[in-house]
Design an enzyme around this catalytic site. Structure first.
Site, PDB file in Angstrom:
ATOM      1  N   ASP A 104       0.862  -1.181   0.000  1.00  9.12           N
ATOM      2  CA  ASP A 104       0.000   0.000   0.000  1.00  9.12           C
ATOM      3  C   ASP A 104       0.901   1.234   0.000  1.00  9.12           C
ATOM      4  O   ASP A 104       1.501   1.573   1.033  1.00  9.12           O
ATOM      5  CB  ASP A 104      -0.904   0.008   1.239  1.00  9.12           C
ATOM      6  CG  ASP A 104      -1.997  -1.059   1.189  1.00  9.12           C
ATOM      7  OD1 ASP A 104      -1.888  -1.986   0.365  1.00  9.12           O
ATOM      8  OD2 ASP A 104      -2.940  -0.974   1.998  1.00  9.12           O
ATOM      9  N   LYS A 139      -9.935   0.156  -2.279  1.00  6.45           N
ATOM     10  CA  LYS A 139      -9.799  -0.157  -0.854  1.00  6.45           C
ATOM     11  C   LYS A 139     -10.178   1.077  -0.054  1.00  6.45           C
ATOM     12  O   LYS A 139      -9.621   2.156  -0.254  1.00  6.45           O
ATOM     13  CB  LYS A 139      -8.371  -0.588  -0.511  1.00  6.45           C
ATOM     14  CG  LYS A 139      -8.171  -0.857   0.990  1.00  6.45           C
ATOM     15  CD  LYS A 139      -6.774  -1.366   1.289  1.00  6.45           C
ATOM     16  CE  LYS A 139      -6.525  -1.479   2.799  1.00  6.45           C
ATOM     17  NZ  LYS A 139      -5.170  -1.998   3.116  1.00  6.45           N
ATOM     18  N   LYS A 187      -6.635   3.201  -3.079  1.00  4.29           N
ATOM     19  CA  LYS A 187      -6.987   3.179  -1.657  1.00  4.29           C
ATOM     20  C   LYS A 187      -7.262   4.602  -1.208  1.00  4.29           C
ATOM     21  O   LYS A 187      -6.512   5.528  -1.536  1.00  4.29           O
ATOM     22  CB  LYS A 187      -5.855   2.553  -0.849  1.00  4.29           C
ATOM     23  CG  LYS A 187      -6.103   2.501   0.657  1.00  4.29           C
ATOM     24  CD  LYS A 187      -4.937   1.811   1.370  1.00  4.29           C
ATOM     25  CE  LYS A 187      -5.067   1.899   2.881  1.00  4.29           C
ATOM     26  NZ  LYS A 187      -3.917   1.267   3.572  1.00  4.29           N
TER      27      LYS A 187
END
Length: 222
Positions: A89, A182, A153
């Site tokens: 991430d 996400k 995300k």
């Protein structure tokens, strides 16, 4: 798919301990979470703890501010992949985005996506929606697509707010169907998580994962 199978079981506090990371891994294996998300220094530990369980290890790159140089992020990613992470991430350079340096951000995403995909790993790009205008969210989402990331995300969980239903709805509206989303940051109840899934989130990042699931965790919409 159950809600648990959508959740990245997360512990990224600066004061977390080895004992807490081990417990996080045990909980992830017991409940079938999508992954554990741990600080880079604990990737090797988590990889060992989760061997044979089928639960992937996720970690963060350029976290939480995003303005490390591309070279530093690339090296950080290399080390994380070597230690056993299969999901990364990465926080974009928000300062660069706001300074009009879209090409720099796209190149950074593409380099990390290429590295991840060589290692059969996933790249999730954190755009930190709390710090962006709607136009900037759309721009950042487009850069993630052009950079061949696997997920967009919403948040680090370290900004003024985390994910919102409006963020996810906007991303789902402007992203191609193949790009996953996400949602993370401030997701503390099952109801909030389900609302984000209904809005289009494919994954949920939470440090409060156990409160989001039930003992008979019902399937969520595909």
């Amino acid at each position: 798919m159950t809600l648990a199978a959508r959740i990245d079981h997360t512990l990224l506090r600066p004061d977390c301990t080895e004992t807490q990371i081990i417990r996080l891994c045990e909980e992830a294996a017991a409940h079938g979470f999508a992954s554990v998300c741990v600080p880079p220094c604990y990737v090797a530990l988590a990889t060992g703890q989760l061997a044979g369980t089928g639960v992937p290890v996720c970690t963060v790159i350029g976290f939480p501010l995003g303005y490390a140089t591309s070279a530093v992020k690339f090296k950080e990613a290399e080390v994380a992949l070597y230690d056993g992470a299969t999901e990364l991430d990465m926080v974009i350079n928000i300062s660069a985005l706001k300074s009009g340096k879209a090409d720099t951000i796209q190149a950074e995403i593409l380099d990390l996506a290429d590295l991840c995909h060589v290692h059969q790993a996933l790249l999730k790009v954190i755009i930190e929606t709390a710090l962006l205008t709607e136009e900037e969210v759309v721009l950042a989402a487009g850069l993630c697509v052009a950079g061949e990331a696997d997920f967009v995300k919403t948040s680090t969980g370290f900004a003024s707010r985390g994910a919102s239903v409006a963020d996810v709805e906007l991303l789902r509206r402007v992203l191609p169907a193949t790009m996953r989303i996400k949602a993370a940051g401030g997701i503390r109840t099952r109801e909030a998580a389900l609302a984000l899934v209904a809005a289009g989130a494919d994954r949920i990042g939470s440090s409060n994962s156990l409160a989001l699931i039930t003992s008979t965790d019902e399937p969520t919409a595909a």
